[in-house]
Scaffold this motif. Structure first.
Motif, PDB file in Angstrom:
ATOM      1  N   ARG A 277       0.688  -1.430  -0.015  1.00 19.55           N
ATOM      2  CA  ARG A 277      -0.116  -0.126   0.215  1.00 19.55           C
ATOM      3  C   ARG A 277       0.764   1.232   0.067  1.00 19.55           C
ATOM      4  NH1 ARG A 277      -3.474  -0.156   5.541  1.00 19.55           N
ATOM      5  NH2 ARG A 277      -3.222  -2.381   5.338  1.00 19.55           N
ATOM      6  N   GLU A 278       1.984   1.317   0.706  1.00 21.59           N
ATOM      7  CA  GLU A 278       2.903   2.522   0.595  1.00 21.59           C
ATOM      8  C   GLU A 278       3.343   2.714  -0.748  1.00 21.59           C
ATOM      9  OE1 GLU A 278       2.869   4.542   3.048  1.00 21.59           O
ATOM     10  OE2 GLU A 278       1.417   3.143   3.834  1.00 21.59           O
ATOM     11  N   GLU A 279       3.719   1.700  -1.182  1.00 18.74           N
ATOM     12  CA  GLU A 279       4.302   1.749  -2.634  1.00 18.74           C
ATOM     13  C   GLU A 279       3.199   2.222  -3.846  1.00 18.74           C
ATOM     14  OE1 GLU A 279       7.210  -0.754  -0.695  1.00 18.74           O
ATOM     15  OE2 GLU A 279       5.007  -0.810  -0.913  1.00 18.74           O
ATOM     16  N   LEU A 280       1.833   1.985  -3.457  1.00 18.23           N
ATOM     17  CA  LEU A 280       0.793   2.329  -4.151  1.00 18.23           C
ATOM     18  C   LEU A 280       0.653   3.711  -4.301  1.00 18.23           C
ATOM     19  CD1 LEU A 280      -2.126   1.312  -5.687  1.00 18.23           C
ATOM     20  CD2 LEU A 280      -2.628   1.349  -3.396  1.00 18.23           C
ATOM     21  N   ARG A 281       0.674   4.215  -2.936  1.00 13.51           N
ATOM     22  CA  ARG A 281       0.522   5.637  -2.822  1.00 13.51           C
ATOM     23  C   ARG A 281       1.609   6.388  -3.570  1.00 13.51           C
ATOM     24  NH1 ARG A 281      -1.547   3.916   2.988  1.00 13.51           N
ATOM     25  NH2 ARG A 281      -3.698   4.121   2.789  1.00 13.51           N
ATOM     26  N   ALA A 282       2.682   5.900  -3.386  1.00 20.12           N
ATOM     27  CA  ALA A 282       3.934   6.609  -4.351  1.00 20.12           C
ATOM     28  C   ALA A 282       3.730   6.470  -5.773  1.00 20.12           C
ATOM     29  CB  ALA A 282       5.131   5.971  -4.127  1.00 20.12           C
ATOM     30  N   PHE A 283       3.059   5.484  -6.128  1.00 25.23           N
ATOM     31  CA  PHE A 283       2.507   5.532  -7.554  1.00 25.23           C
ATOM     32  C   PHE A 283       1.499   6.415  -8.134  1.00 25.23           C
ATOM     33  CE2 PHE A 283       5.334   2.139  -8.334  1.00 25.23           C
ATOM     34  CZ  PHE A 283       5.200   1.499  -9.741  1.00 25.23           C
ATOM     35  N   LYS A 284       0.385   6.529  -7.056  1.00 22.97           N
ATOM     36  CA  LYS A 284      -0.725   7.411  -7.205  1.00 22.97           C
ATOM     37  C   LYS A 284      -0.425   8.826  -7.424  1.00 22.97           C
ATOM     38  CE  LYS A 284      -5.164   6.883  -7.953  1.00 22.97           C
ATOM     39  NZ  LYS A 284      -5.645   6.562  -9.003  1.00 22.97           N
ATOM     40  N   LYS A 285       0.681   9.369  -6.925  1.00 21.11           N
ATOM     41  CA  LYS A 285       1.074  10.675  -6.796  1.00 21.11           C
ATOM     42  C   LYS A 285       1.801  10.852  -8.325  1.00 21.11           C
ATOM     43  CE  LYS A 285       2.526  11.160  -1.958  1.00 21.11           C
ATOM     44  NZ  LYS A 285       3.662  11.498  -1.074  1.00 21.11           N
ATOM     45  N   GLN A 286       2.304   9.803  -9.056  1.00 16.22           N
ATOM     46  CA  GLN A 286       3.072  10.150 -10.475  1.00 16.22           C
ATOM     47  C   GLN A 286       2.123   9.688 -11.592  1.00 16.22           C
ATOM     48  OE1 GLN A 286       6.790   9.491 -10.994  1.00 16.22           O
ATOM     49  NE2 GLN A 286       7.479   9.894  -8.804  1.00 16.22           N
ATOM     50  N   ILE A 287       1.345   8.538 -11.518  1.00 15.38           N
ATOM     51  CA  ILE A 287       0.784   7.881 -12.340  1.00 15.38           C
ATOM     52  C   ILE A 287      -0.720   8.097 -12.391  1.00 15.38           C
ATOM     53  CG2 ILE A 287       0.347   5.482 -13.409  1.00 15.38           C
ATOM     54  CD1 ILE A 287       3.435   6.364 -12.793  1.00 15.38           C
ATOM     55  N   LYS A 288      -1.041   8.301 -13.744  1.00 10.98           N
ATOM     56  CA  LYS A 288      -2.320   8.875 -14.075  1.00 10.98           C
ATOM     57  C   LYS A 288      -3.315   7.642 -14.303  1.00 10.98           C
ATOM     58  CE  LYS A 288      -0.896  13.038 -13.024  1.00 10.98           C
ATOM     59  NZ  LYS A 288      -1.238  13.471 -11.935  1.00 10.98           N
ATOM     60  N   ILE A 289      -2.989   6.711 -14.967  1.00 12.66           N
ATOM     61  CA  ILE A 289      -3.831   5.496 -15.474  1.00 12.66           C
ATOM     62  C   ILE A 289      -4.126   4.709 -14.251  1.00 12.66           C
ATOM     63  CG2 ILE A 289      -2.592   5.402 -17.828  1.00 12.66           C
ATOM     64  CD1 ILE A 289      -1.149   3.026 -16.962  1.00 12.66           C
ATOM     65  N   PRO A 290      -5.225   4.177 -14.317  1.00  9.92           N
ATOM     66  CA  PRO A 290      -5.500   3.272 -13.121  1.00  9.92           C
ATOM     67  C   PRO A 290      -4.652   2.300 -12.550  1.00  9.92           C
ATOM     68  CG  PRO A 290      -7.414   3.486 -14.967  1.00  9.92           C
ATOM     69  CD  PRO A 290      -6.234   3.889 -15.571  1.00  9.92           C
ATOM     70  N   LEU A 291      -4.846   2.024 -11.107  1.00  9.12           N
ATOM     71  CA  LEU A 291      -4.106   1.126 -10.501  1.00  9.12           C
ATOM     72  C   LEU A 291      -4.909   0.166  -9.665  1.00  9.12           C
ATOM     73  CD1 LEU A 291      -1.322   3.890  -8.900  1.00  9.12           C
ATOM     74  CD2 LEU A 291      -1.197   2.490 -10.756  1.00  9.12           C
ATOM     75  N   ILE A 292      -4.299  -1.017  -9.912  1.00  8.54           N
ATOM     76  CA  ILE A 292      -4.880  -2.151  -9.299  1.00  8.54           C
ATOM     77  C   ILE A 292      -3.915  -2.438  -8.034  1.00  8.54           C
ATOM     78  CG2 ILE A 292      -5.871  -4.446  -9.594  1.00  8.54           C
ATOM     79  CD1 ILE A 292      -5.993  -3.595 -12.642  1.00  8.54           C
ATOM     80  N   LEU A 293      -4.565  -2.907  -6.910  1.00  3.97           N
ATOM     81  CA  LEU A 293      -3.450  -3.406  -5.871  1.00  3.97           C
ATOM     82  C   LEU A 293      -3.839  -4.827  -5.585  1.00  3.97           C
ATOM     83  CD1 LEU A 293      -1.385  -2.531  -3.789  1.00  3.97           C
ATOM     84  CD2 LEU A 293      -3.131  -2.223  -2.218  1.00  3.97           C
ATOM     85  N   VAL A 294      -2.597  -5.577  -5.662  1.00  7.56           N
ATOM     86  CA  VAL A 294      -2.695  -7.095  -5.212  1.00  7.56           C
ATOM     87  C   VAL A 294      -1.991  -7.028  -4.044  1.00  7.56           C
ATOM     88  CG1 VAL A 294      -1.077  -7.867  -6.692  1.00  7.56           C
ATOM     89  CG2 VAL A 294      -2.810  -9.328  -5.970  1.00  7.56           C
ATOM     90  N   GLY A 295      -1.991  -8.313  -3.290  1.00  7.31           N
ATOM     91  CA  GLY A 295      -1.056  -8.521  -2.255  1.00  7.31           C
ATOM     92  C   GLY A 295      -1.677  -8.461  -1.056  1.00  7.31           C
ATOM     93  N   GLY A 296      -2.240  -9.459  -0.226  1.00  7.53           N
ATOM     94  CA  GLY A 296      -2.631  -9.663   0.999  1.00  7.53           C
ATOM     95  C   GLY A 296      -3.952  -9.040   1.223  1.00  7.53           C
ATOM     96  N   ASN A 297      -4.804  -8.528   0.274  1.00 11.57           N
ATOM     97  CA  ASN A 297      -6.276  -7.932   0.760  1.00 11.57           C
ATOM     98  C   ASN A 297      -6.991  -9.111   1.000  1.00 11.57           C
ATOM     99  OD1 ASN A 297      -5.355  -5.546  -0.630  1.00 11.57           O
ATOM    100  ND2 ASN A 297      -5.475  -6.267  -2.350  1.00 11.57           N
ATOM    101  N   ARG A 298      -7.659  -9.066   2.284  1.00 14.48           N
ATOM    102  CA  ARG A 298      -8.339 -10.027   2.716  1.00 14.48           C
ATOM    103  C   ARG A 298      -9.897  -9.480   3.626  1.00 14.48           C
ATOM    104  NH1 ARG A 298      -5.270 -12.161   0.599  1.00 14.48           N
ATOM    105  NH2 ARG A 298      -3.914 -13.840   1.147  1.00 14.48           N
ATOM    106  N   SER A 299      -9.910  -8.126   3.949  1.00 16.05           N
ATOM    107  CA  SER A 299     -11.258  -7.485   4.686  1.00 16.05           C
ATOM    108  C   SER A 299     -11.663  -6.235   3.680  1.00 16.05           C
ATOM    109  CB  SER A 299     -10.753  -7.035   6.043  1.00 16.05           C
ATOM    110  OG  SER A 299      -9.829  -5.962   5.855  1.00 16.05           O
ATOM    111  N   PHE A 300     -12.899  -6.457   3.829  1.00 13.37           N
ATOM    112  CA  PHE A 300     -13.648  -5.386   2.987  1.00 13.37           C
ATOM    113  C   PHE A 300     -13.424  -3.987   3.427  1.00 13.37           C
ATOM    114  CE2 PHE A 300     -17.528  -2.563   2.382  1.00 13.37           C
ATOM    115  CZ  PHE A 300     -17.657  -2.993   0.991  1.00 13.37           C
ATOM    116  N   GLU A 301     -13.182  -3.667   4.769  1.00 15.29           N
ATOM    117  CA  GLU A 301     -13.028  -2.311   5.456  1.00 15.29           C
ATOM    118  C   GLU A 301     -11.528  -1.926   4.996  1.00 15.29           C
ATOM    119  OE1 GLU A 301     -13.651  -5.056   7.031  1.00 15.29           O
ATOM    120  OE2 GLU A 301     -15.741  -4.660   7.853  1.00 15.29           O
TER     121      GLU A 301
END
Length: 366
Positions: A277-301
């Motif tokens: 998630r922390e790397e994802l947020r770094a990507f989000k600051k620079q990348i304009k196309i949609p980002l899909i996050l994988v890796g240990g997603n388990r809870s709806f919240e």
């Protein structure tokens, strides 16, 4: 409506929600990589279970790129009719499916392929058995093979394609200084190491056109000594976005990465979820196309938070959907207990025995 269940589009591909089934090896294809009724039923169950987008398991684009037994293939036109049966089943169930295109490179299974595994750089200590370092001509042929595979996927009715460049497979080996020790135009700087990716994106675009979804799965970091780091992965993402990519599925780690591998053990609390998630947020600051996050997603919240705060555009899961293919429908119905997946990775063992993957823990609990 909760943002997780709102509709969206990726280059014209309309998706019913923001949940993605990330690619995994199912071990359900024929020995030649053909689709089987069992594999079709697996995909159908995911579509019926409410997954917005299904990504197929990694399909080898050439016979020398096969990584595992009973892996799906897309290396010849004769495979298209079976693949069409699979996409038809998904579409009839109301789902969308894209094909993941892959070459295993160093991790190809020579016992299955009968050919030397291809490597970006062949150096002492890389492997105990012989490897073949690719030439520039070899790379040109591989780029063509990716484009031809994409053409087959489109013909077979897939809603898009995803390039596999994560976890140490062939294309990600180019990005990683741990594997890439070349001194030509494909080694050294990150722009050089990403050159074959840009060429592959452009070749696929020429094969399928501009109005066909083209995604990539890539590492945010290798989490390995002298591996791809976050700064360089951001450079790659920008290069590929400029070259015509439509979305990025962000992963990390190597097949040999131990505790920091792509499929980590013991995800039993929210703080252990979404481990990129922390790397994802770094990507989000620079990348304009949609980002899909994988890796240990388990809870709806946690998924809800990541989408609501704008960190992720889509949430991708694999192991939880092996145990519960109807997980997304369950969450949508209001039962938002966390996924039942125990993150023990036992699900892959039956696949190695030719039985196809399934949740071993769930079967033991019956």
């Amino acid at each position: 409506m909760n943002r997780l269940f709102e509709s969206s589009e990726i280059n014209g591909m309309k998706l019913a929600n923001r949940f993605v089934r990330s690619a995994t090896w199912e071990g359900m294809a024929s020995p030649e990589g053909e689709v089987t009724p069992k594999l079709i039923e697996t995909m159908r169950s995911l579509a019926k279970g409410g997954v917005g987008l299904i990504i197929s398991s990694h399909a080898y684009i050439r016979t020398d790129g096969q990584a595992s037994p009973w892996q799906i293939g897309i290396y010849k036109d004769e495979l298209i009719p079976g693949l069409k049966e699979m996409t038809d089943a998904v579409h009839e169930a109301g789902g969308k499916i894209i094909m993941q295109l892959a070459h295993a490179g160093h991790f190809a299974a020579q016992k299955l392929t009968g050919q030397l595994p291809l490597v970006v750089s062949n150096y002492e200590g890389l492997a105990k058995t012989p490897r073949k370092e690719v030439t520039v001509d070899d790379m040109k042929e591989l780029v063509v093979a990716f484009a031809e595979a994409a053409r087959r996927a489109k013909t077979a009715g897939f809603d898009g394609v995803q390039i596999h460049s994560a976890h140490g497979y062939f294309l990600s080996q180019f990005l990683s200084p741990a594997f890439n020790r070349r001194s030509d135009n494909y080694g050294g700087t990150i722009n050089n190491r990403a050159r074959i990716h840009v060429e592959t994106v452009k070749a696929i675009r020429n094969a399928v056109g501009n109005n066909y979804p083209l995604l990539i799965k890539m590492n945010c970091r290798d989490f390995a000594e002298n591996g791809l780091d976050l700064d360089d992965s951001l450079v790659v993402a920008n290069l590929l976005s400029d070259a015509g990519l439509d979305a990025i599925e962000l992963s990390g780690g190597m097949l040999t990465g131990g505790k920091l591998s792509p499929s980590r053990f013991g995800i039993n609390s929210p703080d252990k979820e979404a481990y990129f998630r922390e790397e994802l947020r770094a990507f989000k600051k620079q990348i304009k196309i949609p980002l899909i996050l994988v890796g240990g997603n388990r809870s709806f919240e946690v998924a809800e938070q990541l989408v609501e705060d704008g960190s992720a555009d889509y949430i991708s899961m694999s192991r939880p959907l092996i145990r519960e293919p109807d997980l997304i429908a369950r969450w949508k119905s209001g039962d938002q207990r966390k996924a039942e997946c125990k993150s023990d990775n036992l699900c892959f063992m039956p696949g190695l025995e030719g039985k196809g993957i399934y949740c071993v823990t769930k079967e033991r609990e019956k």
